[in-house]
Design a protein around this motif. Structure first.
Motif: not given
Length: 225
Positions: A95, A97-98, A110, A112, A138-140, A178, A180
């Motif tokens: 997922k 995020h940004s 940045n 989103p 930035t992700f998970s 998350p 980076e």
């Protein structure tokens, strides 16, 4: 592996490590050939003739060989002790995020993710010709290990492809925090012909050809002041 538990100073044997799902250690090698534009016609993001290996749930990977103390500790360190989050989900999920643009010209901008539909293709950033910048993500990672996460960034100007870059992010275990990651530094071209608007497509896949995000965006290159 011989019977009995190994001492604290001895790590898992090569035989035991070989029995782990290759998702734990495998890192794919990105091909050197240019990406074929026909990739958009792949069925469900999987290349023709490609057969992904069997998925093993995170829970199974944690519980396998749980009687071997050294192997259990190794898995806990790698997987972040996520037993409570292992609900049997097989498919990994990434997922985003940004996405940020980092440049000496303006610092960091940045955006989103996901981008709103009415903003798809909008100008995300403007750079001066000959300037350097990086894309930061930035992700998970959820549910399962994602192996060999790669990116490709294709750029067009006036309908013609002018650049394509590929790179490896790596293999990531599920994590409560998350990740980076900053991509390789890029330098914008210079000259009259280099100035103007560009369209681009940033795509992320793993080594099983699962696509986790495809972002279309635009940017502008301006004359040095």
């Amino acid at each position: 592996m011989e019977g009995g538990k190994r001492g604290d100073e001895a790590g898992p044997s090569s035989e035991k490590l070989g029995e782990l799902s290759e998702k734990l250690n495998e890192v794919c090698h990105v091909g050197e050939d240019e990406e074929d534009e026909d990739e958009d016609h792949r069925s469900n993001g999987v290349a023709a003739g490609f057969v992904p290996g069997p998925l093993v749930s995170l829970k199974e990977q944690i519980e396998k060989d749980k009687d071997d103390d050294s192997l259990r500790r190794w898995k806990q360190k790698l997987l972040g002790c996520l037993e409570s989050d292992s609900d049997g989900q097989m498919e990994p999920e990434v997922k985003f995020h940004s996405i940020s643009i980092v440049s000496d010209d303006f610092g960091e901008i940045n955006t989103p993710l996901p981008v709103d539909e009415n903003q798809i293709g909008r100008v995300l950033f403007t750079l001066k010709e000959g300037s350097e910048y990086r894309l930061k993500l930035t992700f998970s990672v959820l549910h399962n290990i994602v192996s060999g996460l790669t990116y490709s960034n294709t750029v067009w100007k006036g309908g013609l492809q002018v650049d394509q870059s590929k790179g490896m992010l790596g293999t990531f275990a599920p994590n409560r925090e998350p990740y980076e990651h900053t991509l390789e530094e890029e330098t914008t071209p210079s000259g009259v012909l280099a100035r103007g608007l560009y369209s681009a497509r940033l795509k992320f896949e793993d080594d099983d050809k699962r696509c986790y995000m495809e972002l279309k965006y635009s940017f502008e290159i301006k004359r040095q002041s």
